[in-house]
Design an enzyme around this catalytic site. Structure first.
Site, PDB file in Angstrom:
ATOM      1  N   ASP A 250      -8.521  -8.082   4.653  1.00  0.00           N
ATOM      2  CA  ASP A 250      -7.337  -8.774   5.185  1.00  0.00           C
ATOM      3  C   ASP A 250      -7.775  -9.825   6.212  1.00  0.00           C
ATOM      4  O   ASP A 250      -7.172 -10.897   6.304  1.00  0.00           O
ATOM      5  CB  ASP A 250      -6.398  -7.784   5.885  1.00  0.00           C
ATOM      6  CG  ASP A 250      -5.856  -6.723   4.957  1.00  0.00           C
ATOM      7  OD1 ASP A 250      -4.716  -6.844   4.495  1.00  0.00           O
ATOM      8  OD2 ASP A 250      -6.589  -5.755   4.690  1.00  0.00           O
TER       9      ASP A 250
ATOM     10  N   ASN B 237      -4.265   0.389   5.737  1.00  0.00           N
ATOM     11  CA  ASN B 237      -5.657   0.810   5.908  1.00  0.00           C
ATOM     12  C   ASN B 237      -5.824   1.731   7.113  1.00  0.00           C
ATOM     13  O   ASN B 237      -6.641   2.652   7.099  1.00  0.00           O
ATOM     14  CB  ASN B 237      -6.551  -0.422   6.093  1.00  0.00           C
ATOM     15  CG  ASN B 237      -6.749  -1.181   4.800  1.00  0.00           C
ATOM     16  OD1 ASN B 237      -6.948  -0.580   3.738  1.00  0.00           O
ATOM     17  ND2 ASN B 237      -6.697  -2.497   4.871  1.00  0.00           N
TER      18      ASN B 237
ATOM     19  N   PHE C 296      -5.260   1.212  -3.990  1.00  0.00           N
ATOM     20  CA  PHE C 296      -4.789   1.659  -2.680  1.00  0.00           C
ATOM     21  C   PHE C 296      -3.400   1.137  -2.304  1.00  0.00           C
ATOM     22  O   PHE C 296      -2.514   1.916  -1.912  1.00  0.00           O
ATOM     23  CB  PHE C 296      -5.796   1.272  -1.581  1.00  0.00           C
ATOM     24  CG  PHE C 296      -5.340   1.660  -0.202  1.00  0.00           C
ATOM     25  CD1 PHE C 296      -5.508   2.949   0.268  1.00  0.00           C
ATOM     26  CD2 PHE C 296      -4.702   0.740   0.623  1.00  0.00           C
ATOM     27  CE1 PHE C 296      -5.056   3.321   1.529  1.00  0.00           C
ATOM     28  CE2 PHE C 296      -4.249   1.100   1.885  1.00  0.00           C
ATOM     29  CZ  PHE C 296      -4.433   2.396   2.337  1.00  0.00           C
ATOM     30  N   ASN C 297      -3.178  -0.182  -2.360  1.00  0.00           N
ATOM     31  CA  ASN C 297      -1.928  -0.741  -1.837  1.00  0.00           C
ATOM     32  C   ASN C 297      -0.709  -0.218  -2.600  1.00  0.00           C
ATOM     33  O   ASN C 297       0.369  -0.044  -2.009  1.00  0.00           O
ATOM     34  CB  ASN C 297      -1.942  -2.268  -1.883  1.00  0.00           C
ATOM     35  CG  ASN C 297      -2.890  -2.869  -0.861  1.00  0.00           C
ATOM     36  OD1 ASN C 297      -3.247  -2.217   0.120  1.00  0.00           O
ATOM     37  ND2 ASN C 297      -3.310  -4.098  -1.106  1.00  0.00           N
TER      38      ASN C 297
ATOM     39  N   HIS D 186     -11.070  -8.412  -1.863  1.00  0.00           N
ATOM     40  CA  HIS D 186      -9.772  -8.240  -2.527  1.00  0.00           C
ATOM     41  C   HIS D 186      -8.724  -9.241  -2.036  1.00  0.00           C
ATOM     42  O   HIS D 186      -8.135  -9.997  -2.804  1.00  0.00           O
ATOM     43  CB  HIS D 186      -9.218  -6.844  -2.245  1.00  0.00           C
ATOM     44  CG  HIS D 186     -10.049  -5.712  -2.731  1.00  0.00           C
ATOM     45  ND1 HIS D 186     -10.137  -5.367  -4.056  1.00  0.00           N
ATOM     46  CD2 HIS D 186     -10.793  -4.801  -2.061  1.00  0.00           C
ATOM     47  CE1 HIS D 186     -10.903  -4.297  -4.178  1.00  0.00           C
ATOM     48  NE2 HIS D 186     -11.314  -3.934  -2.986  1.00  0.00           N
ATOM     49  N   ASP D 187      -8.431  -9.148  -0.736  1.00  0.00           N
ATOM     50  CA  ASP D 187      -7.220  -9.814  -0.229  1.00  0.00           C
ATOM     51  C   ASP D 187      -7.280 -11.345  -0.245  1.00  0.00           C
ATOM     52  O   ASP D 187      -6.253 -11.990  -0.517  1.00  0.00           O
ATOM     53  CB  ASP D 187      -6.896  -9.295   1.180  1.00  0.00           C
ATOM     54  CG  ASP D 187      -6.486  -7.836   1.152  1.00  0.00           C
ATOM     55  OD1 ASP D 187      -6.151  -7.333   0.061  1.00  0.00           O
ATOM     56  OD2 ASP D 187      -6.497  -7.197   2.215  1.00  0.00           O
TER      57      ASP D 187
ATOM     58  N   ASP E 176      -2.410  -5.608   6.304  1.00  0.00           N
ATOM     59  CA  ASP E 176      -2.778  -4.384   7.018  1.00  0.00           C
ATOM     60  C   ASP E 176      -4.248  -4.441   7.445  1.00  0.00           C
ATOM     61  O   ASP E 176      -5.060  -3.629   7.018  1.00  0.00           O
ATOM     62  CB  ASP E 176      -2.514  -3.140   6.139  1.00  0.00           C
ATOM     63  CG  ASP E 176      -3.359  -3.109   4.874  1.00  0.00           C
ATOM     64  OD1 ASP E 176      -3.808  -4.188   4.412  1.00  0.00           O
ATOM     65  OD2 ASP E 176      -3.595  -2.000   4.352  1.00  0.00           O
TER      66      ASP E 176
ATOM     67  N   THR F  65      -0.767  -8.271   1.250  1.00  0.00           N
ATOM     68  CA  THR F  65      -2.101  -7.742   0.959  1.00  0.00           C
ATOM     69  C   THR F  65      -2.270  -6.325   1.514  1.00  0.00           C
ATOM     70  O   THR F  65      -3.385  -5.886   1.779  1.00  0.00           O
ATOM     71  CB  THR F  65      -3.208  -8.663   1.524  1.00  0.00           C
ATOM     72  OG1 THR F  65      -3.090  -8.707   2.953  1.00  0.00           O
ATOM     73  CG2 THR F  65      -3.108 -10.070   0.956  1.00  0.00           C
TER      74      THR F  65
HETATM   75  C1  BDR Z   1      -6.813  -3.017  -0.996  1.00  0.00           C
HETATM   76  O1  BDR Z   1      -6.811  -1.825  -0.214  1.00  0.00           O
HETATM   77  C2  BDR Z   1      -7.227  -2.110   1.089  1.00  0.00           C
HETATM   78  O2  BDR Z   1      -8.149  -1.149   1.528  1.00  0.00           O
HETATM   79  C3  BDR Z   1      -7.783  -3.510   1.096  1.00  0.00           C
HETATM   80  O3  BDR Z   1      -7.494  -4.153   2.321  1.00  0.00           O
HETATM   81  C4  BDR Z   1      -7.084  -4.169  -0.060  1.00  0.00           C
HETATM   82  O4  BDR Z   1      -5.866  -4.748   0.341  1.00  0.00           O
HETATM   83  C5  BDR Z   1      -7.837  -2.855  -2.100  1.00  0.00           C
HETATM   84  O5  BDR Z   1      -7.515  -1.762  -2.915  1.00  0.00           O
HETATM   85 CA    CA Z   2      -5.286  -5.060   2.676  1.00  0.00          CA
END
Ligand code: BDR
Ligand code: CA
Length: 308
Positions: A11, A33, A156-157, A231-232, A6, A115
């Site tokens: 990403d 996102n 978040f994800n 993160h990703d 996303d 991701t």
């Molecule tokens: C995740 O949430 C998104 O905002 C980032 O791309 C990542 O995948 C981190 O919590």
């Molecule tokens: Ca992401």
């Protein structure tokens, strides 16, 4: 590899690493996102920017059950604020779920790296109950064993589509969770941005702008790290360079209730229950808890060199 994402700043860095280090069958996009139209346009634009001729397919525009949420406070309203990208010169068909299924029919043993929210993955697992048995595994960025970033409990994800995450963690293939425990170890700063910029070329410019955008925004909302985490890329590099992460087999449950811990991932770290049973027996989920952060950051820089 199949990459479901996303974009999204981090990403985008994951996609640079995917283009450099993986044999990517397709990139699929999901609402996350920002809305699906933007995540898809961003994925296309990133591929164009890199001159990467990878198929891009759009997927779910909303979660299975939850109301859509997005993350403009992190990624801006475009999903890639602060980053200069070309207007994509192609569009993506809206058949991501079919592509996830058909790719694994054409070739078994593919890794799926999600991701973003897990909506496409769950829809594909539901539509084709044999899908998980044809995958090598699912290595996802999401969740965390000790708290969240969207709420005190949820990352978040997973929070964006908890029901989809619950379906994904029940898949019958190895499911590796690269959550906040490990992604918060891989952080960036102005020194890293300058190092990347020094490489030159389109990938380095993209990654440097992502890091600089993160530095400009992240301090305003961070609760657990101040330097922006990558993160990703961790989930991607955990497949292409598995020696850089350590994990442990652990059952992982998603809280799909509607209380304060909705979207939390509950990692069972016990080695024996009160009944004397080893709760890890038969479990196919893995909690990734440690990453070699300097080596991962070096790999991001080395990935950029391919376009220098
Ligand atoms: C995740 O949430 C998104 O905002 C980032 O791309 C990542 O995948 C981190 O919590
Ligand atoms: Ca992401």
């Amino acid at each position: 590899m199949l990459v479901d994402c996303d974009p999204g700043h981090d990403d985008a860095v994951m996609l640079v690493c995917a283009a450099a280090y993986a044999d990517v069958v397709a990139v699929t996009t999901v609402n996350g996102n920002v809305g699906l139209g933007r995540t898809t346009a961003n994925a296309l634009a990133i591929a164009d920017h890199l001159g990467w001729d990878v198929p891009v397919h759009a997927g779910a525009a909303r979660p299975l059950l939850a109301d859509p949420i997005d993350a403009p406070e992190v990624h801006g309203h475009s999903g890639m604020d602060g980053v200069t990208l070309p207007d994509p010169d192609r569009t993506a068909p809206g058949d991501a779920v079919e592509v996830l299924i058909e790719s694994t029919r054409a070739e078994e043993g593919i890794w799926l790296v999600p991701t973003g929210p897990l909506t496409n993955v769950a829809l594909a697992l539901r539509a084709d109950p044999g899908l998980d048995e044809r995958l090598a595994g699912i290595c996802l960025m999401g969740g965390g064993g000790s708290g969240g970033n969207v709420t005190a409990a949820a990352e978040f994800n997973v929070y964006a589509d908890p029901e989809a995450a619950a379906i994904t963690f029940r898949a019958r293939c190895p499911v590796r969770m690269c959550g906040l425990d490990v992604t918060h170890q891989v952080t960036t700063d102005a020194t890293f941005a300058a190092r990347v910029r020094g490489v030159g070329g389109p990938a380095a410019t993209l990654v440097a702008e992502v890091v600089e955008a993160g530095i400009a925004r992240f301090g305003r909302y961070a609760t657990s790290t101040i330097d922006p985490p990558m993160h990703d890329p961790v989930a991607l590099l955990a497949v292409t360079h598995p020696h850089l992460v350590e994990g442990t087999v652990a059952a992982i449950e998603v809280d799909t209730g509607f209380g304060p811990s909705r979207g939390a991932t509950i990692v069972d770290r016990r080695i024996v229950t009160r009944d004397g049973v080893d709760p890890r027996v038969g479990v196919t989920t893995e909690w990734v808890h440690t990453a070699d952060a300097p080596a991962m950051l070096d790999l991001i820089v080395d990935a950029c060199r391919r376009w220098a």
